[in-house]
Design a protein around this motif. Structure first.
Motif, PDB file in Angstrom:
ATOM      1  N   PRO A  26       0.861  -1.412   0.053  1.00 27.25           N
ATOM      2  CA  PRO A  26      -0.056   0.162  -0.149  1.00 27.25           C
ATOM      3  C   PRO A  26       0.842   1.234  -0.003  1.00 27.25           C
ATOM      4  N   VAL A  27       0.387   2.342  -0.753  1.00 23.22           N
ATOM      5  CA  VAL A  27       1.121   3.681  -0.877  1.00 23.22           C
ATOM      6  C   VAL A  27       0.984   4.328   0.604  1.00 23.22           C
ATOM      7  N   SER A  28       1.950   5.021   1.106  1.00 23.52           N
ATOM      8  CA  SER A  28       1.836   5.652   2.196  1.00 23.52           C
ATOM      9  C   SER A  28       0.672   6.845   2.386  1.00 23.52           C
ATOM     10  N   ASN A  29      -0.080   6.899   3.179  1.00 24.06           N
ATOM     11  CA  ASN A  29      -1.290   7.954   3.397  1.00 24.06           C
ATOM     12  C   ASN A  29      -2.250   7.751   1.999  1.00 24.06           C
ATOM     13  N   ARG A  30      -2.297   6.364   1.653  1.00 24.79           N
ATOM     14  CA  ARG A  30      -3.123   6.013   0.650  1.00 24.79           C
ATOM     15  C   ARG A  30      -3.092   6.976  -0.685  1.00 24.79           C
ATOM     16  N   GLN A  31      -2.076   7.377  -1.058  1.00 21.70           N
ATOM     17  CA  GLN A  31      -1.573   8.191  -1.972  1.00 21.70           C
ATOM     18  C   GLN A  31      -1.090   7.495  -3.230  1.00 21.70           C
ATOM     19  N   SER A  32      -1.825   7.721  -4.415  1.00 20.61           N
ATOM     20  CA  SER A  32      -1.152   7.097  -5.692  1.00 20.61           C
ATOM     21  C   SER A  32       0.159   7.496  -5.960  1.00 20.61           C
ATOM     22  N   PRO A  33       1.142   6.606  -6.503  1.00 19.89           N
ATOM     23  CA  PRO A  33       2.436   6.921  -6.797  1.00 19.89           C
ATOM     24  C   PRO A  33       2.370   7.911  -7.647  1.00 19.89           C
ATOM     25  N   ASP A  34       1.555   8.199  -8.627  1.00 15.57           N
ATOM     26  CA  ASP A  34       1.605   9.380  -9.403  1.00 15.57           C
ATOM     27  C   ASP A  34       0.744  10.449  -8.945  1.00 15.57           C
ATOM     28  N   ARG A  35       0.384  10.619  -7.550  1.00 16.26           N
ATOM     29  CA  ARG A  35      -0.327  11.772  -7.048  1.00 16.26           C
ATOM     30  C   ARG A  35       0.519  12.004  -5.785  1.00 16.26           C
ATOM     31  N   GLY A  36       0.617  13.565  -5.695  1.00 12.23           N
ATOM     32  CA  GLY A  36       1.677  13.758  -4.609  1.00 12.23           C
ATOM     33  C   GLY A  36       3.212  13.719  -4.919  1.00 12.23           C
ATOM     34  N   MET A  37       4.130  14.012  -3.947  1.00  5.63           N
ATOM     35  CA  MET A  37       5.554  14.232  -4.240  1.00  5.63           C
ATOM     36  C   MET A  37       6.396  12.934  -3.656  1.00  5.63           C
ATOM     37  N   HIS A  38       6.606  12.078  -4.581  1.00  6.00           N
ATOM     38  CA  HIS A  38       7.397  10.914  -4.196  1.00  6.00           C
ATOM     39  C   HIS A  38       8.739  10.649  -4.885  1.00  6.00           C
ATOM     40  N   PHE A  39       9.712  10.129  -3.868  1.00 12.39           N
ATOM     41  CA  PHE A  39      11.183  10.185  -4.622  1.00 12.39           C
ATOM     42  C   PHE A  39      11.690   8.667  -4.345  1.00 12.39           C
ATOM     43  N   LEU A  40      12.585   8.391  -5.388  1.00 14.50           N
ATOM     44  CA  LEU A  40      13.294   6.970  -4.950  1.00 14.50           C
ATOM     45  C   LEU A  40      14.745   7.397  -5.100  1.00 14.50           C
ATOM     46  N   PHE A  41      15.586   7.292  -4.016  1.00 14.34           N
ATOM     47  CA  PHE A  41      16.981   7.495  -4.088  1.00 14.34           C
ATOM     48  C   PHE A  41      17.705   6.319  -3.869  1.00 14.34           C
ATOM     49  N   ARG A  42      19.040   6.112  -4.746  1.00 13.41           N
ATOM     50  CA  ARG A  42      20.060   5.194  -4.540  1.00 13.41           C
ATOM     51  C   ARG A  42      21.416   6.070  -3.821  1.00 13.41           C
ATOM     52  N   ASP A  43      21.722   5.771  -2.801  1.00 14.69           N
ATOM     53  CA  ASP A  43      22.572   6.569  -2.085  1.00 14.69           C
ATOM     54  C   ASP A  43      22.124   8.211  -2.210  1.00 14.69           C
ATOM     55  N   CYS A  44      22.735   9.085  -2.614  1.00 13.46           N
ATOM     56  CA  CYS A  44      22.294  10.537  -2.813  1.00 13.46           C
ATOM     57  C   CYS A  44      21.699  10.662  -4.203  1.00 13.46           C
ATOM     58  N   ASP A  45      21.706   9.810  -4.983  1.00 17.31           N
ATOM     59  CA  ASP A  45      21.129  10.131  -6.426  1.00 17.31           C
ATOM     60  C   ASP A  45      19.709   9.580  -6.589  1.00 17.31           C
ATOM     61  N   LEU A  46      18.815  10.805  -7.285  1.00 17.04           N
ATOM     62  CA  LEU A  46      17.685  10.367  -7.614  1.00 17.04           C
ATOM     63  C   LEU A  46      17.558   9.468  -8.545  1.00 17.04           C
ATOM     64  N   GLN A  47      16.607   8.428  -8.424  1.00 15.19           N
ATOM     65  CA  GLN A  47      16.453   7.203  -9.410  1.00 15.19           C
ATOM     66  C   GLN A  47      15.148   7.547 -10.034  1.00 15.19           C
ATOM     67  N   HIS A  48      13.968   8.115  -9.085  1.00 15.27           N
ATOM     68  CA  HIS A  48      12.740   8.163  -9.917  1.00 15.27           C
ATOM     69  C   HIS A  48      11.899   9.017  -8.835  1.00 15.27           C
ATOM     70  N   ALA A  49      10.995  10.038  -9.668  1.00 13.16           N
ATOM     71  CA  ALA A  49      10.061  10.879  -8.976  1.00 13.16           C
ATOM     72  C   ALA A  49       8.978  10.927  -9.617  1.00 13.16           C
ATOM     73  N   SER A  50       7.914  11.237  -8.770  1.00 13.80           N
ATOM     74  CA  SER A  50       6.334  11.131  -9.350  1.00 13.80           C
ATOM     75  C   SER A  50       6.657  12.569 -10.074  1.00 13.80           C
TER      76      SER A  50
END
Length: 502
Positions: A26-50
């Motif tokens: 489940p997505v935190s706070n029931r938000q869709s991954p494409d709605r709101g601000m979400h980020f995936l980091f590997r170390d300090c490098d951004l891999q993906h963002a909504s």
């Protein structure tokens, strides 16, 4: 039969779909991954963002992707970890610094991936909410910084009305008896603010009930229809300037009473200060000195006025002046100028702080004349004493030889003037005894010369090994000194005195 099989297959597909949906995280706070601000980091490098997160990152700049995102979120979430902290982060939730802001940042580690989610109250407007919240946080910080500033800050509109001020301005206005902050009760005059738009200006205020001036440096910066004004307390600066001015005036009055001419040149070698004595000694016009000539021009004018020795070679004159300036800068310049007018000047150069140089000109004509007269009198006295046939020598109260005539040098074959060290009575007695027969009176002579207090004239006779008997007269004179006189006698040695009278 076909229909039954089709229904069974459809039921199986639906069951599988429900099972797969049950296994989806489940997505935190029931938000869709494409709605709101979400980020995936590997170390300090951004891999993906909504999409909303990518929109936020589009205006972010930093050394790393995490550093850029952290800078964008800092107004609301200043407690986010730095790059090193992110690398060792496990899972945490950070709330906004403003108690009224219910936004949070979730950071969760999944193996090498760190999932970052910014949760807003209204998830459907996450970017807009974050922007508003950031502006509100930034506005709170700026208001706090302005209100708590230790110097007055205020803003006026195009009609010169005060539309905002900080706490320090209000306190200053109350101290100076200004009840309100409108134009009629303006703390600083409007003409001061107009002049301050072209640069900082000094303005003074008087505290209600006294006549003490309080000084401020006022600066005005216009942006559109508003003008932001700042006032910095410069009472300490004004007091230091007044103290410096009083000190300079005191020095000027002191220098004005000196008989020694003083000329101070600044780091640019321009005349910065001179006293009246320099005018009297150099005969330079006050107008010329007030025009602040440089050192070369100053010395050129001295040469023209025949106040310094005429150079033998004018071609090397400039180099000589450069040498004088260099020597004065190191504090080693001192010369005596003998002028055609008969005057004698002692000129000294001394370095001063901040690269300045001071020249002192002293008239020593009387001192030189006195020295010459004294030297002439000494030479005359020496010449007179040299005409006496008796050997005469004078010892000070400390037993040091201070004077002798040529007969003394001839009798004892001594020349005290060529000795590097002081010649004492002990040294002299050794020389005398080496050329005479033994006699107990030699030690009595030493005691007589070194004795303090009242003394009477005393004499004795000694026998010179080659020249025969000599009468020795010891006579006390002023300042505890003693005159010893040797007079050659004819015939055998005869005693004429005794030490009992000493």
């Amino acid at each position: 039969m076909t229909f039954v099989l089709l229904c069974a297959a459809l039921a199986a597909a639906v069951g599988i779909a429900f099972v797969m949906l049950g296994q989806t995280r489940p997505v935190s706070n029931r938000q869709s991954p494409d709605r709101g601000m979400h980020f995936l980091f590997r170390d300090c490098d951004l891999q993906h963002a909504s999409p909303d997160g990518a929109a936020l990152m589009s205006g972010a700049y930093g050394e790393t992707d995490w550093h850029a995102l952290r800078a964008m979120l800092a107004p609301r979430f200043p407690n986010l970890p730095d790059d090193e902290g992110l690398r060792t982060l496990d899972t945490t939730t950070i709330a906004a610094i403003d108690p009224l802001d219910r936004g949070v940042v979730h950071l969760a580690r999944e193996d090498e991936i760190i999932r970052v989610a910014v949760t807003e109250t209204d998830a459907s407007e996450a970017p807009t909410a974050h922007t508003i919240r950031s502006l509100q946080s930034e506005n709170s910080i700026l208001r706090l910084a302005a209100d708590e500033a230790p110097y007055p800050i205020w803003m006026v509109n195009e009609t010169e009305h005060v539309i905002w001020c900080n706490h320090t301005y209000e306190a200053l206005a109350n101290t100076h008896g200004v009840a309100s902050i409108d134009t009629d009760d303006s703390l600083f005059p409007l003409d001061t603010l107009k002049r301050a738009r072209n640069g900082s200006v000094r303005a003074k205020l008087k505290t209600a009930g006294d006549d003490v001036n309080h000084w401020y440096d006022v600066t005005a910066i216009t942006s559109g229809a508003q003008t932001v004004c700042h006032a910095v307390d410069i009472n300490a600066v004004i007091q230091a300037e007044v103290a410096q001015r009083n000190f300079v005036q005191t020095l000027a009055k002191t220098f004005a009473q000196l008989s020694i001419g003083l000329a101070i040149f600044d780091r640019n070698r321009q005349l910065a200060l001179f006293n009246p004595a320099i005018v009297d000694l150099t005969s330079l016009p006050v107008e010329f000195l007030s025009a602040r000539p440089d050192l070369s021009t100053f010395f050129d004018r001295l040469r023209d006025n025949r106040v310094m020795p005429e150079p033998k070679n004018y071609t090397s004159w400039r180099q000589e002046i450069s040498n004088v300036i260099a020597a004065a800068t190191h504090g080693s310049y001192q010369e005596t100028w003998t002028l055609d007018t008969g005057h004698t000047y002692r000129v000294s150069g001394r370095p001063h702080p901040d690269g300045a140089v001071a020249f002192l000109i002293e008239d020593i004509t009387a001192e030189i004349a006195l020295t010459r007269n004294f030297r002439a009198e000494l030479e005359l006295g020496q010449s007179v004493m040299d005409t006496i046939d008796d050997a005469i020598v004078v010892f000070s109260a400390a037993g040091v030889l201070t004077f002798c005539n040529s007969a003394y040098r001839s009798l004892w074959k001594l020349d005290p003037d060529n000795s590097f060290a002081d010649v004492t009575i002990a040294d002299s007695l050794k020389a005398w005894q080496s050329q005479c027969q033994p006699d107990p009176d030699w030690s009595d002579m030493r005691d007589f010369v070194m004795k303090l207090g009242e003394r009477e004239h005393w004499n004795t006779t000694v026998l010179h090994s080659e020249l025969g008997p000599h009468r020795v007269d010891l006579t006390p004179i002023v300042s505890g000194a003693t005159v010893v006189r040797f007079n050659a006698l004819a015939g055998p040695r005869i005693k004429e005195g005794a030490l009992a009278s000493v």
